[in-house]
Design a protein around this motif. Structure first.
Motif, short mmCIF file in Angstrom:
data_model
loop_
_atom_site.label_atom_id
_atom_site.label_comp_id
_atom_site.label_asym_id
_atom_site.label_seq_id
_atom_site.Cartn_x
_atom_site.Cartn_y
_atom_site.Cartn_z
N LYS A 1 50.75 35.84 2.12
CA LYS A 1 51.52 34.64 1.76
C LYS A 1 52.92 34.61 2.35
O LYS A 1 53.51 33.55 2.49
N LYS B 1 54.57 28.90 4.76
CA LYS B 1 55.73 28.13 4.31
C LYS B 1 55.66 27.89 2.81
O LYS B 1 56.69 27.79 2.13
N SER B 2 54.45 27.80 2.27
CA SER B 2 54.24 27.48 0.86
C SER B 2 54.23 28.71 -0.04
O SER B 2 53.76 28.63 -1.17
N HIS C 1 55.15 28.77 -4.00
CA HIS C 1 54.33 28.22 -5.07
C HIS C 1 52.92 28.79 -5.08
O HIS C 1 52.10 28.42 -5.91
N GLN D 1 44.78 18.89 -0.91
CA GLN D 1 46.04 19.56 -1.21
C GLN D 1 45.92 21.07 -1.06
O GLN D 1 46.80 21.73 -0.50
N ASN E 1 47.70 23.42 1.87
CA ASN E 1 48.76 24.24 1.28
C ASN E 1 49.98 23.41 0.91
O ASN E 1 51.13 23.80 1.15
N HIS E 2 49.73 22.22 0.34
CA HIS E 2 50.82 21.39 -0.14
C HIS E 2 51.19 21.80 -1.56
O HIS E 2 50.32 21.99 -2.40
N LYS E 3 52.48 21.88 -1.81
CA LYS E 3 52.95 22.27 -3.14
C LYS E 3 52.69 21.16 -4.16
O LYS E 3 52.31 21.42 -5.29
#
Length: 333
Positions: free
Chosen positions: A194, A198-199, A202, A288, A292-294
């Motif tokens: 991780k 970028k994510s 979260h 999502q 990898n969208h928060k």
């Protein structure tokens, strides 16, 4: 190291660290591909806030040109004098301060809390004379073919991989063979630590799982070389970024025929991935997750209206006017 200061008002002691101390910690341990860009932001910000305690920065208020009390407003004012700076660029610099503040709390234990710095909105950006952000779009199929045909082979493969997996420039460039796994039944996926995502802030798991469809799998095995750590290379050398000179020249050549290609960038490969999944009716929560969208609101930004969506809306709305067949009901005997 962090300094312990006394907070007389509450009778407690709180850890404090300067912006420079927190940045030293960050640059000592970061593995981000964008570390060079972060270092550039740091050198710009250091003369203004380098020796300031992070929690003394507070929330940056909206202020006029005559009221530049807040140090970061002075920074914005001085940076905007170039007249060639965009709102997006300045917000990235302010976002770097927020990232350092968050890491100083969560990862380094240098401070106890962090109050996020407010970024510039459009009105404030216009007030300072900054260039407004450009609206970037995804690639339709015709534009994708034109652009990919102009790219050198290694960049074409990387772009196509991004379109089929939704991975950002930095992740595609940094993909390693050791992250590749196979599951029973021939399903292949990358298990990416991780800290390379970028994510990461979260993420609840230590790894991001990037599943490969047939196109992405073919591209991986085509480019994988036993002599190199990375999957994608250019003449045996790691690719630092997709947004390089060759990519920019290819986009300019396509722009002579289709100027709209200038509304795209390398991040448009991920935009294309998300847009096409939504258009194919993939549930939002899965889109999502794969992108990898928060926040789901970020995914919604890609849900642009098109004729197919209007047709689907019409079919749903027609259900309101369809009359159910009435059954004969008899009362009494």
């Amino acid at each position: 190291m962090a300094t312990i200061i006394s907070e007389l008002e509450h009778g407690k002691q709180h850890k404090q660290a300067t912006f420079e101390e927190a940045c030293d910690e960050y640059f000592s341990f970061t593995t981000k591909k964008t570390a060079n860009k972060d270092l550039e932001y740091y050198h710009k910000l250091r003369p203004y806030i380098g020796d300031m305690y992070l929690n003394d920065l507070g929330t940056r208020p909206k202020q006029s040109r005559r009221d530049l009390v807040h140090v970061l407003n002075r920074y914005v004012m001085d940076r905007s004098e170039s007249r060639t700076l965009s709102i997006t660029t300045l917000n990235k610099e302010l976002a770097f301060v927020n990232m350092i503040g968050k890491k100083a709390v969560a990862e380094y234990g240098l401070i106890d809390y962090w109050t996020p710095i407010r970024q510039l909105d459009k009105d404030e950006g216009y007030f300072y004379g900054l260039i407004p952000p450009k609206k970037k779009s995804h690639l339709d199929y015709d534009l994708q073919i034109l652009l990919l045909n102009e790219l050198p082979e290694y960049l074409r493969d990387m772009a196509l991989f991004s379109i089929n997996t939704g991975q950002r420039d930095a992740v595609v460039c940094g993909l390693r063979k050791e992250w590749l796994h196979e599951e029973c039944g021939g399903l292949w996926y990358f298990k990416i630590p991780k800290e390379f995502m970028k994510s990461e802030e979260h993420m609840t798991e230590d790894f991001a799982h990037v599943v490969l469809n047939d196109t992405a799998k073919t591209l991986v095995f085509k480019n994988m070389n036993s002599n190199h750590l990375q999957i994608f290379t250019d003449r045996g050398e790691p690719v630092q970024c997709m947004n390089n000179y060759e990519y920019q020249c290819a986009r300019e050549r396509v722009a002579k025929i289709h100027p709209e290609v200038m509304n795209t960038d390398v991040h448009s490969f991920k935009r294309t991935f998300v847009t096409r999944l939504i258009d194919k009716g993939v549930p939002y929560d899965w889109v999502q997750r794969m992108a990898n969208h928060k926040l789901p609101e970020v995914t919604e930004l890609y849900n642009q209206m098109n004729p197919e969506k209007r047709r689907t809306m019409y079919e749903y709305l027609q259900r309101l006017v369809e009359k159910p067949q009435l059954k004969e009901v008899k009362y009494g005997t």
